[in-house]
Design an enzyme around this catalytic site. Sequence first.
Site, PDB file in Angstrom:
ATOM      1  N   LYS A 127       0.870  -1.177   0.000  1.00 44.36           N
ATOM      2  CA  LYS A 127       0.000   0.000   0.000  1.00 44.36           C
ATOM      3  C   LYS A 127       0.898   1.216   0.000  1.00 44.36           C
ATOM      4  O   LYS A 127       2.049   1.144   0.443  1.00 44.36           O
ATOM      5  CB  LYS A 127      -0.884   0.012   1.256  1.00 44.36           C
ATOM      6  CG  LYS A 127      -2.116   0.866   1.119  1.00 44.36           C
ATOM      7  CD  LYS A 127      -3.256   0.139   0.425  1.00 44.36           C
ATOM      8  CE  LYS A 127      -4.396   1.066   0.085  1.00 44.36           C
ATOM      9  NZ  LYS A 127      -5.560   0.348  -0.452  1.00 44.36           N
ATOM     10  N   ASP A 167      -6.937   4.277  -4.646  1.00 49.55           N
ATOM     11  CA  ASP A 167      -7.631   4.119  -3.370  1.00 49.55           C
ATOM     12  C   ASP A 167      -8.270   5.484  -3.109  1.00 49.55           C
ATOM     13  O   ASP A 167      -8.480   6.258  -4.063  1.00 49.55           O
ATOM     14  CB  ASP A 167      -6.651   3.713  -2.251  1.00 49.55           C
ATOM     15  CG  ASP A 167      -7.357   3.313  -0.948  1.00 49.55           C
ATOM     16  OD1 ASP A 167      -7.952   2.225  -0.892  1.00 49.55           O
ATOM     17  OD2 ASP A 167      -7.331   4.092   0.027  1.00 49.55           O
TER      18      ASP A 167
HETATM   19  P1  NDP Z   1     -12.902   7.691  -3.078  1.00 46.70           P
HETATM   20  O1  NDP Z   1     -11.861   8.689  -2.826  1.00 46.70           O
HETATM   21  O2  NDP Z   1     -13.394   7.476  -4.456  1.00 46.70           O
HETATM   22  O3  NDP Z   1     -14.189   8.014  -2.163  1.00 46.70           O
HETATM   23  C1  NDP Z   1     -14.093   8.056  -0.778  1.00 46.70           C
HETATM   24  C2  NDP Z   1     -15.432   8.484  -0.208  1.00 46.70           C
HETATM   25  O4  NDP Z   1     -15.393   8.360   1.196  1.00 46.70           O
HETATM   26  C3  NDP Z   1     -15.765   9.942  -0.489  1.00 46.70           C
HETATM   27  O5  NDP Z   1     -17.156  10.096  -0.562  1.00 46.70           O
HETATM   28  C4  NDP Z   1     -15.180  10.643   0.717  1.00 46.70           C
HETATM   29  O6  NDP Z   1     -15.769  11.898   1.027  1.00 46.70           O
HETATM   30  C5  NDP Z   1     -15.485   9.645   1.822  1.00 46.70           C
HETATM   31  N1  NDP Z   1     -14.496   9.757   2.879  1.00 46.70           N
HETATM   32  C6  NDP Z   1     -13.153   9.591   2.760  1.00 46.70           C
HETATM   33  N2  NDP Z   1     -12.552   9.803   3.955  1.00 46.70           N
HETATM   34  C7  NDP Z   1     -13.546  10.106   4.813  1.00 46.70           C
HETATM   35  C8  NDP Z   1     -13.568  10.426   6.201  1.00 46.70           C
HETATM   36  N3  NDP Z   1     -12.431  10.466   6.916  1.00 46.70           N
HETATM   37  N4  NDP Z   1     -14.785  10.666   6.788  1.00 46.70           N
HETATM   38  C9  NDP Z   1     -15.922  10.621   6.043  1.00 46.70           C
HETATM   39  N5  NDP Z   1     -15.961  10.331   4.719  1.00 46.70           N
HETATM   40  C10 NDP Z   1     -14.785  10.086   4.140  1.00 46.70           C
HETATM   41  O7  NDP Z   1     -12.360   6.323  -2.449  1.00 46.70           O
HETATM   42  P2  NDP Z   1     -12.826   4.821  -2.732  1.00 46.70           P
HETATM   43  O8  NDP Z   1     -14.279   4.779  -2.978  1.00 46.70           O
HETATM   44  O9  NDP Z   1     -11.900   4.265  -3.725  1.00 46.70           O
HETATM   45  O10 NDP Z   1     -12.480   4.130  -1.342  1.00 46.70           O
HETATM   46  C11 NDP Z   1     -13.408   4.048  -0.260  1.00 46.70           C
HETATM   47  C12 NDP Z   1     -12.993   2.938   0.686  1.00 46.70           C
HETATM   48  O11 NDP Z   1     -12.936   1.696  -0.024  1.00 46.70           O
HETATM   49  C13 NDP Z   1     -11.607   3.100   1.328  1.00 46.70           C
HETATM   50  O12 NDP Z   1     -11.638   2.529   2.618  1.00 46.70           O
HETATM   51  C14 NDP Z   1     -10.716   2.244   0.427  1.00 46.70           C
HETATM   52  O13 NDP Z   1      -9.550   1.817   1.098  1.00 46.70           O
HETATM   53  C15 NDP Z   1     -11.654   1.092   0.152  1.00 46.70           C
HETATM   54  N6  NDP Z   1     -11.328   0.292  -1.036  1.00 46.70           N
HETATM   55  C16 NDP Z   1     -11.250   0.869  -2.267  1.00 46.70           C
HETATM   56  C17 NDP Z   1     -10.960   0.096  -3.363  1.00 46.70           C
HETATM   57  C18 NDP Z   1     -10.965   0.646  -4.745  1.00 46.70           C
HETATM   58  O14 NDP Z   1     -10.862  -0.151  -5.689  1.00 46.70           O
HETATM   59  N7  NDP Z   1     -11.113   1.939  -4.953  1.00 46.70           N
HETATM   60  C19 NDP Z   1     -10.629  -1.346  -3.228  1.00 46.70           C
HETATM   61  C20 NDP Z   1     -10.827  -1.861  -1.888  1.00 46.70           C
HETATM   62  C21 NDP Z   1     -11.136  -1.058  -0.844  1.00 46.70           C
HETATM   63  P3  NDP Z   1     -14.970  13.257   0.683  1.00 46.70           P
HETATM   64  O15 NDP Z   1     -14.997  13.355  -0.819  1.00 46.70           O
HETATM   65  O16 NDP Z   1     -15.731  14.318   1.375  1.00 46.70           O
HETATM   66  O17 NDP Z   1     -13.580  13.070   1.226  1.00 46.70           O
END
Ligand code: NDP
Length: 446
Positions: A127, A167
């Site tokens: 990571k 991510d």
């Molecule tokens: P994105 O950046 O596309 O989206 C993240 C979302 O979560 C946004 O809506 C963001 O809001 C919100 N968010 C992030 N941090 C916080 C926080 N501290 N408190 C509240 N809301 C928060 O990321 P992903 O969708 O790619 O990833 C989301 C999760 O899924 C993570 O845990 C990631 O590790 C996991 N994941 C992702 C994969 C992938 O293929 N993308 C694979 C496996 C797991 P805002 O825009 O306001 O920050």
Amino acid sequence: MAEAKLKEFMRMVIKKNPSEAEFHQAVEETARSIFPFLQKNPKYLKAKILERIIEPERVIMFRVPWLNDKGEVCLNRGYRIQMNSAIGPYKGGLRFHPTVNLGILKFLAFEQVFKNSLTTLPMGGAKGGSDFDPKGKSDNEVMKFCQSFMTELSKYIGPDTDVPAGDIGVGGREIGYLFGQYKRLKDEFTGVLTGKGLNWGGSLIRPEATGYGCVYFVQEMLKSKGQSISGKVCVISGSGNVAQYTTQKLIQLGAKVVTLSDSNGCVYDEHGIDEKKLDFVLELKNVRRGRIREYAQKFNCKYLENKRPWGATCDIAFPSATQNEISKEDAKVLVKNGCIAVGEGANMPTTPEGIKVFQDAKILFAPGKAANAGGVATSGLEMSQNSLRLSWSREEADERLHNIMIAIHQQCAKYGRKGKDIDYVTGANIGGFVKVADAMLDQGLV
Ligand code: NDP
């Protein structure tokens, strides 16, 4: 006895890795499942596999200087944690978020080792990322940052050594800038990153894969209880990549999604999010990069400032934003309101106390290691297509993803069966561990 040994082990972990709370949490959750298995399989104890598996093979930390649009010098810190390469090249995403630090990336890299092992594909775990915040930055600033970040990272990665992906904060735009810079520096067109654009080596279904895969996994859990997704009311947190495509697959399967959120608040749409409303979210989040409150204004529904969606009545919850977003209290509310299943789209979104509430209530609980493995699995498929220099159709990639999620469910059932029920936490931890541990035994002291 086992509890005392676990406590002693965790004391050692904390002493060796101070100030890394999320890493301690991830190690303890996994060790708790694995300890009893180790007692029955002393070959792993003798070879100190658990002690070795929590130690990264390599940690790289570096300075990332870049110029903003005003010509000012900005500085961030970059990381790559190369955790374990026993079963394949390092593989795992990059996170760009101001909260990123060594402990968070070590927890994510540690989880990635088990997750990648569960996918059945030959991928080690890693990571990386930076405390850079893409929010509010121009495309030009994001590009400058990505170019500086890759200038250093390029020394440590390669298509057969370490293949990063996206991510939080790293989507198609960032992967494009990172790939462009790698290509320039190395003068080679290789599959060194996944999540690439379709016309330059990307795989169909990769953007959808984590969300779709999570729904496929929950579908398998429900099937094991004679139930289906159709007609279920679902709450989702986040509105990024994972949340968007979880929503899309749920709509396709006839479920009703009533919430989405971002770091400012949550929307509750009692009529359900349909394809058209989801198109609005995709444009809002991926093109205009706006806030989810605009959804509530546009579709005249409730917006709860600074709230998470766990108070809404639902059948299934899909935490898809970030770590530790479901507390013990949130879990109690979900159970009280009739939630029967949880699919973790995010990594470690439920606190240990929250997981206990779900397990005590005997609801179906899919840990992120298993439930969100579809993203990295499809990244593995992207690597295969890059090596073969061909691309599979949407249907073929989706079918492979679906079959992998079914296989992960079977592994969880194999190692986690307890009478009529399946303990998915134990199943995923042991299932992921065995393959990596056996490879480490075969390879000697590595
Ligand atoms: P994105 O950046 O596309 O989206 C993240 C979302 O979560 C946004 O809506 C963001 O809001 C919100 N968010 C992030 N941090 C916080 C926080 N501290 N408190 C509240 N809301 C928060 O990321 P992903 O969708 O790619 O990833 C989301 C999760 O899924 C993570 O845990 C990631 O590790 C996991 N994941 C992702 C994969 C992938 O293929 N993308 C694979 C496996 C797991 P805002 O825009 O306001 O920050």
